[in-house]
Design a protein around this motif. Structure first.
Motif, PDB file in Angstrom:
ATOM      1  N   ASP A 191       0.854  -1.192   0.000  1.00 27.43           N
ATOM      2  CA  ASP A 191       0.000   0.000   0.000  1.00 27.43           C
ATOM      3  C   ASP A 191       0.894   1.247   0.000  1.00 27.43           C
ATOM      4  O   ASP A 191       1.086   1.893   1.034  1.00 27.43           O
ATOM      5  CB  ASP A 191      -0.904  -0.014   1.226  1.00 27.43           C
ATOM      6  CG  ASP A 191      -1.985   1.048   1.187  1.00 27.43           C
ATOM      7  OD1 ASP A 191      -1.930   1.942   0.299  1.00 27.43           O
ATOM      8  OD2 ASP A 191      -2.881   1.008   2.041  1.00 27.43           O
TER       9      ASP A 191
ATOM     10  N   ASP B 105       0.533   4.283  -1.052  1.00 28.22           N
ATOM     11  CA  ASP B 105      -0.081   5.547  -0.639  1.00 28.22           C
ATOM     12  C   ASP B 105      -0.121   5.679   0.884  1.00 28.22           C
ATOM     13  O   ASP B 105       0.101   6.756   1.432  1.00 28.22           O
ATOM     14  CB  ASP B 105      -1.483   5.688  -1.221  1.00 28.22           C
ATOM     15  CG  ASP B 105      -1.463   5.872  -2.730  1.00 28.22           C
ATOM     16  OD1 ASP B 105      -0.466   6.427  -3.245  1.00 28.22           O
ATOM     17  OD2 ASP B 105      -2.432   5.473  -3.391  1.00 28.22           O
ATOM     18  N   ARG B 106      -0.388   4.583   1.563  1.00 26.92           N
ATOM     19  CA  ARG B 106      -0.394   4.601   3.029  1.00 26.92           C
ATOM     20  C   ARG B 106       1.013   4.819   3.574  1.00 26.92           C
ATOM     21  O   ARG B 106       1.207   5.553   4.552  1.00 26.92           O
ATOM     22  CB  ARG B 106      -0.974   3.290   3.545  1.00 26.92           C
ATOM     23  CG  ARG B 106      -1.149   3.257   5.033  1.00 26.92           C
ATOM     24  CD  ARG B 106      -1.862   2.010   5.470  1.00 26.92           C
ATOM     25  NE  ARG B 106      -1.925   1.955   6.916  1.00 26.92           N
ATOM     26  CZ  ARG B 106      -2.141   0.858   7.606  1.00 26.92           C
ATOM     27  NH1 ARG B 106      -2.346  -0.274   6.981  1.00 26.92           N
ATOM     28  NH2 ARG B 106      -2.175   0.890   8.906  1.00 26.92           N
TER      29      ARG B 106
ATOM     30  N   LYS C 157       3.466   6.434   2.028  1.00 29.53           N
ATOM     31  CA  LYS C 157       3.784   7.841   1.778  1.00 29.53           C
ATOM     32  C   LYS C 157       3.116   8.747   2.812  1.00 29.53           C
ATOM     33  O   LYS C 157       3.715   9.709   3.288  1.00 29.53           O
ATOM     34  CB  LYS C 157       3.339   8.246   0.379  1.00 29.53           C
ATOM     35  CG  LYS C 157       4.189   7.671  -0.713  1.00 29.53           C
ATOM     36  CD  LYS C 157       3.640   8.107  -2.069  1.00 29.53           C
ATOM     37  CE  LYS C 157       4.360   7.440  -3.193  1.00 29.53           C
ATOM     38  NZ  LYS C 157       3.823   7.820  -4.508  1.00 29.53           N
ATOM     39  N   ALA C 158       1.873   8.439   3.160  1.00 32.03           N
ATOM     40  CA  ALA C 158       1.159   9.228   4.164  1.00 32.03           C
ATOM     41  C   ALA C 158       1.868   9.140   5.515  1.00 32.03           C
ATOM     42  O   ALA C 158       1.966  10.132   6.244  1.00 32.03           O
ATOM     43  CB  ALA C 158      -0.286   8.772   4.281  1.00 32.03           C
TER      44      ALA C 158
ATOM     45  N   ASP D 224       6.995  13.200  -6.508  1.00 32.93           N
ATOM     46  CA  ASP D 224       6.571  12.044  -7.312  1.00 32.93           C
ATOM     47  C   ASP D 224       7.531  10.865  -7.217  1.00 32.93           C
ATOM     48  O   ASP D 224       7.164   9.734  -7.499  1.00 32.93           O
ATOM     49  CB  ASP D 224       6.419  12.440  -8.777  1.00 32.93           C
ATOM     50  CG  ASP D 224       5.246  13.375  -9.008  1.00 32.93           C
ATOM     51  OD1 ASP D 224       4.343  13.411  -8.142  1.00 32.93           O
ATOM     52  OD2 ASP D 224       5.229  14.075 -10.034  1.00 32.93           O
TER      53      ASP D 224
END
Length: 52
Positions: free
Chosen positions: A19, A21-22, A24-25, A37
């Motif tokens: 995951d 995106d998780r 990166k968060a 990016d």
């Protein structure tokens, strides 16, 4: 032999995540790292303050 210049740095740490995106968060929210990016870029400085 001709002088072709020098490489001052190349490399990185690559982490694969199911995951991204998780992940990166987490880097952004928990560690306070600014992402682009391509991930996170760490700039190093020499003792005299010049960027290396």
């Amino acid at each position: 032999m001709t002088d072709r210049g020098r490489i001052f740095g190349l490399g990185g740490v690559f982490i694969k995540s199911p995951d991204p995106d998780r992940l990166k968060a987490c880097y952004r929210d928990v560690l306070g790292l600014a992402l682009d990016d391509y991930g996170v870029t760490f700039l190093l400085a020499a003792q005299d303050g010049d960027q290396v």
